[in-house]
Enzyme design. Structure first.
Site, PDB file in Angstrom:
ATOM      1  N   ASN A  88       3.882 -14.849  23.401  1.00 41.48           N
ATOM      2  CA  ASN A  88       3.262 -13.591  23.001  1.00 41.48           C
ATOM      3  C   ASN A  88       1.995 -13.438  23.835  1.00 41.48           C
ATOM      4  O   ASN A  88       1.103 -14.289  23.776  1.00 41.48           O
ATOM      5  CB  ASN A  88       2.944 -13.652  21.502  1.00 41.48           C
ATOM      6  CG  ASN A  88       1.943 -12.617  21.048  1.00 41.48           C
ATOM      7  OD1 ASN A  88       1.797 -11.561  21.642  1.00 41.48           O
ATOM      8  ND2 ASN A  88       1.235 -12.930  19.969  1.00 41.48           N
ATOM      9  N   LYS A 111      -0.316 -11.255  23.547  1.00 44.89           N
ATOM     10  CA  LYS A 111      -1.437 -10.692  22.775  1.00 44.89           C
ATOM     11  C   LYS A 111      -2.071  -9.517  23.534  1.00 44.89           C
ATOM     12  O   LYS A 111      -1.372  -8.723  24.160  1.00 44.89           O
ATOM     13  CB  LYS A 111      -2.450 -11.789  22.438  1.00 44.89           C
ATOM     14  CG  LYS A 111      -1.820 -12.953  21.659  1.00 44.89           C
ATOM     15  CD  LYS A 111      -2.833 -13.878  21.077  1.00 44.89           C
ATOM     16  CE  LYS A 111      -2.149 -14.996  20.303  1.00 44.89           C
ATOM     17  NZ  LYS A 111      -3.105 -15.879  19.643  1.00 44.89           N
ATOM     18  N   HIS A 138       2.626 -11.890  12.738  1.00 47.40           N
ATOM     19  CA  HIS A 138       1.759 -12.856  13.413  1.00 47.40           C
ATOM     20  C   HIS A 138       0.476 -13.013  12.606  1.00 47.40           C
ATOM     21  O   HIS A 138       0.019 -12.080  11.949  1.00 47.40           O
ATOM     22  CB  HIS A 138       1.446 -12.369  14.831  1.00 47.40           C
ATOM     23  CG  HIS A 138       0.673 -13.367  15.645  1.00 47.40           C
ATOM     24  ND1 HIS A 138      -0.689 -13.500  15.522  1.00 47.40           N
ATOM     25  CD2 HIS A 138       1.075 -14.285  16.564  1.00 47.40           C
ATOM     26  CE1 HIS A 138      -1.100 -14.453  16.340  1.00 47.40           C
ATOM     27  NE2 HIS A 138      -0.052 -14.944  16.987  1.00 47.40           N
ATOM     28  N   GLU A 155      -2.539 -12.941  13.236  1.00 52.27           N
ATOM     29  CA  GLU A 155      -3.589 -11.954  13.488  1.00 52.27           C
ATOM     30  C   GLU A 155      -3.277 -10.633  12.800  1.00 52.27           C
ATOM     31  O   GLU A 155      -4.183  -9.919  12.360  1.00 52.27           O
ATOM     32  CB  GLU A 155      -3.767 -11.780  14.996  1.00 52.27           C
ATOM     33  CG  GLU A 155      -4.349 -13.028  15.654  1.00 52.27           C
ATOM     34  CD  GLU A 155      -3.984 -13.182  17.112  1.00 52.27           C
ATOM     35  OE1 GLU A 155      -3.399 -12.242  17.697  1.00 52.27           O
ATOM     36  OE2 GLU A 155      -4.267 -14.254  17.673  1.00 52.27           O
ATOM     37  N   GLU A 169       3.805 -20.844  12.708  1.00 48.95           N
ATOM     38  CA  GLU A 169       2.528 -20.880  13.404  1.00 48.95           C
ATOM     39  C   GLU A 169       1.408 -21.143  12.397  1.00 48.95           C
ATOM     40  O   GLU A 169       0.877 -20.200  11.798  1.00 48.95           O
ATOM     41  CB  GLU A 169       2.275 -19.550  14.124  1.00 48.95           C
ATOM     42  CG  GLU A 169       3.288 -19.231  15.212  1.00 48.95           C
ATOM     43  CD  GLU A 169       2.886 -18.016  16.022  1.00 48.95           C
ATOM     44  OE1 GLU A 169       2.851 -18.119  17.247  1.00 48.95           O
ATOM     45  OE2 GLU A 169       2.579 -16.970  15.419  1.00 48.95           O
ATOM     46  N   GLY A 226      -4.832 -20.065  18.732  1.00 50.74           N
ATOM     47  CA  GLY A 226      -5.982 -19.449  19.389  1.00 50.74           C
ATOM     48  C   GLY A 226      -6.857 -20.423  20.154  1.00 50.74           C
ATOM     49  O   GLY A 226      -6.578 -21.616  20.277  1.00 50.74           O
ATOM     50  N   SER A 234      -0.953 -23.755  19.559  1.00 47.12           N
ATOM     51  CA  SER A 234      -1.586 -24.590  20.584  1.00 47.12           C
ATOM     52  C   SER A 234      -0.579 -25.521  21.264  1.00 47.12           C
ATOM     53  O   SER A 234      -0.850 -26.693  21.512  1.00 47.12           O
ATOM     54  CB  SER A 234      -2.747 -25.388  19.980  1.00 47.12           C
ATOM     55  OG  SER A 234      -3.773 -24.523  19.543  1.00 47.12           O
TER      56      SER A 234
END
Length: 261
Positions: free
Chosen positions: A10, A12, A98, A100, A170, A176, A216
């Site tokens: 992804n 982003k 997701h 976020e 995730e 991040g 990560s």
């Protein structure tokens, strides 16, 4: 026959049209020798790049996804993108839920469920992201959190559609710039939990739902994650945003995934 291997990223809110097209073109060229009958390679770039991205590479080489989608086909939803709009430009996958979207944009499990159902009803592959926060992990609520996200997020999904359903685990605390990678054992344990929930929802048909790990993932841990029995693929972040770097991860992990039963 080996199971299908799923490797993707992804992007982003990174890479504009030019950079996305260059990245996809290079990635497609670097991986053209890898038989796609055993590998599903996918990239989920920003909305504004999607039309150019689709023209740059065929979906036989790289599947393309949207990072979000409204559940309605049209309406007074300023700033949203509808299933019909994404169908029109040939998008394959809809990423849903997701962390976020959930924790920054305020979406909840019931929102994600409407998007999953709409994505499946419109012929897309639905990639539902699930994961616990650090606080939930510390309170030993990880398994309950994952179960709730799955049971609500997949409510009403027809068994005939689960061949187009993907799950990405995730953990929020692992995502991040400041993410803390989960150990391979922890990731595999949570994948097992997810698969148990899916089995409870769909019975033996759930065996065909891939569960990917994202959080990560990097060149140092990708191979050990690929070795774990319950991990069906990797959903990689910034380590995949350079075509040469992603190609190295693909070539290191793909044979490992292929050897698993």
């Amino acid at each position: 026959m080996s199971k299908m291997v799923y490797l993707g990223s992804n992007l982003k809110m990174y890479k504009g049209v030019k950079d996305t097209v260059e990245f996809l073109t290079r990635l497609s060229d670097l991986t053209k020798d890898i038989d796609r009958s055993g590998l599903t390679l996918f990239i989920i770039p920003s909305y504004v790049t999607l039309e150019s991205a689709r023209k740059a590479v065929p979906n036989a080489s790289i599947l393309l996804g949207a990072q979000n989608m409204h559940w309605e086909e049209e309406g007074q939803f300023t700033g949203e993108i509808s299933p019909r709009m994404l169908q029109e430009i040939g998008i394959d996958i809809i990423e849903i839920g997701h962390s976020e979207r959930r924790h920054v944009m305020g979406e909840n499990d019931f929102d994600e469920n409407k998007k999953v159902l709409s994505a499946l009803n419109h012929g897309f592959k639905a990639l539902l992201c699930v994961g616990e926060t650090l606080q939930q992990k510390e309170l030993d609520l990880s398994d309950e959190t994952l179960s709730t996200q799955l049971k609500i997020g997949l409510s009403g999904v027809d068994k005939k559609d689960i061949g187009r359903l993907w799950i990405a685990y995730e953990p929020v605390w692992a995502i991040g710039v400041n993410g803390i990678p989960a150990s391979k054992e922890y990731a595999d344990e949570k994948h097992a939990v997810i698969k148990d929930v899916l089995c409870g929802l769909f019975g033996s048909d759930a065996d065909g739902i891939p569960v990917l790990y994202g959080g990560s993932v990097n060149p140092q841990n990708a191979e050990e994650l690929a070795e774990m029995p319950n991990i069906d693929g990797l959903f990689i972040g910034r380590s995949a945003w350079d075509a040469e770097g992603f190609n190295k991860i693909i070539r290191a992990t793909y044979p490992i995934f292929q050897k698993k039963p």
